[in-house]
Design an enzyme around this catalytic site. Sequence first.
Site, short mmCIF file in Angstrom:
data_model
loop_
_atom_site.label_atom_id
_atom_site.label_comp_id
_atom_site.label_asym_id
_atom_site.label_seq_id
_atom_site.Cartn_x
_atom_site.Cartn_y
_atom_site.Cartn_z
CD GLN A 325 -72.89 -2.07 -80.63
OE1 GLN A 325 -72.75 -0.95 -80.13
NE2 GLN A 325 -73.30 -3.10 -79.93
CE1 TYR A 354 -76.96 -8.43 -69.46
CE2 TYR A 354 -75.33 -10.15 -69.83
CZ TYR A 354 -76.11 -9.41 -68.96
OH TYR A 354 -76.04 -9.64 -67.62
CG ASP A 423 -72.04 -6.61 -75.97
OD1 ASP A 423 -71.43 -5.73 -75.33
OD2 ASP A 423 -72.45 -6.42 -77.12
CB CYS A 450 -69.87 -0.37 -73.03
SG CYS A 450 -71.36 -0.62 -72.08
#
Length: 494
Positions: A325, A354, A423, A450
């Site tokens: 990230q 994921y 995710d 997200c």
Amino acid sequence: MTQNNNRPYQKGAQKKPYHNSKGGTHKPNIRSQSNDKNGVDVRIGQNFPLTIKRLGINGEGIGYFKRKIVFVPGALPDEVAVVKVTDVQPKYIAAKVLKIREKSPNRVKPLDEYADEVGGFELEHMNYDAQLAFKKDVLVQSLEKFQPRGWSDYDLRDTIGMDNPYEYRNKAQFPVRKIGDQLSVGMYKRSSHDLVDLPVVHTQSPATMKVLRTVRELLDKLSVSIYNEDKNRGTVKTIVARVSHTTDEVQLTFVTNTDGFPGDKALIEAINSALPEVTGIFQNFNPGRVSLVWGEETIKLWGKDYIEETVMGKTFQLSPRAFMQLNHTQMSVVYEEALTALDLTHADKLVDAYAGVGTIGLSLADKVGEVRGMEIIPEAVDDANINAKINHITNAHYEVGTAEELFPKWQSEGWLADALVVDPPRTGLDTALRREILRTKPEKFVYISCNASTLARDLVDLTKAYKVDYIQSIDMFPQTARWEGVVKLTRRNN
Ligand code: SAH
């Protein structure tokens, strides 16, 4: 969950650094006029005053011209702006600000003066508290649109922001071009191929900027061959600098058009003496006019194979292509939130769906009986399994495959998940995975998202078997419109 390149295992992968998706609609339009069915007559180039009502999900101001929606990047709610029409489409008008007549109290001067030219700074003209409020509102807008069961009663928690909402990007990936005599390292203007040289970028970690700017000088001084897109000749196309939040070491990669790298020895020597923080230098070969930043082949030119990053007490080795990230501080907040929401016990079987390089599952491995994770990128799965070994984790295992295939497969083999963390990329969950979740109903379930829009869509299905305890928004990308959040779901009894 991170922006700006074609790293294969990245959420919302985009083809060009910092190109924002909204910009793509602002093409010159051959129709200069559109008389739509509402009788709205408007031409490209026309000016009019507009009151901005709210911000759309991409952070652009929204107003109405004779009831037709107008998108105005850079305008804020409650502002009155004189705008100029840049595009007319059947369903919307795009316009740009000529003048702000009435200013919002939330307007601030962006630190990055080119912020309205390049992508990645969609909200830098708005004060940070208003940005955080906007991110909660994005979620509300998405829930309103899809209306999953019980949505109006969800506990939507205030966005967790950063103390310093700048300098958070731990990786800079900037194209290099020669424009006239000037060597430019920066970002493209929105929906164009004009590179803007960027000596300072306030959202980037100063360490990555220092390396990029120094390398730019060295390339210039040593007359290293730079890629020329028109002629499709020359060597260096893109420079990538990634800093470890944990060790401050920087990994440097040159993406090149040629597989040779004339002058690399002298360049490496110069980098070694000017930038001791650079501990590994790599070349990635990506020939020709391609939109993807990275090619398949990466070789080490000098130094260490990896930089190391610590996440929730676990160590992760990062090769140049390995995903991490971009915002280390907020990533830890997301994982902590996921941990709290999952409420794990030592008997639990946890699925890390994921998984990327396994950061979530490996961080949680010592809290559960067993972790299984899946991910479609084989290199990431290799990294995840290596990361398990480095950390002496023996109860976690990662496999290559899609969540929608492997989750049902494991269940049908009798390995029943007690806890599930998903995710997914911006596209959200596949229908087959949603169906399997509804069928098997793992007791503990956390959705890290997200994209508020695909989250709201997925919740329409998921709330058939789960209720939403709360949604915690977390600002992973200050100064941009991007939303991130953690959803705690609890199985319904009925
Ligand atoms: N959980 C990781 C990575 C999240 S990014 C982290 O926190 O760092 C989302 C990941 O999902 C990407 O690595 C992408 O390659 C992977 N992915 C995309 N589609 C998938 C699918 N259908 N099944 C499993 N993984 C997928």
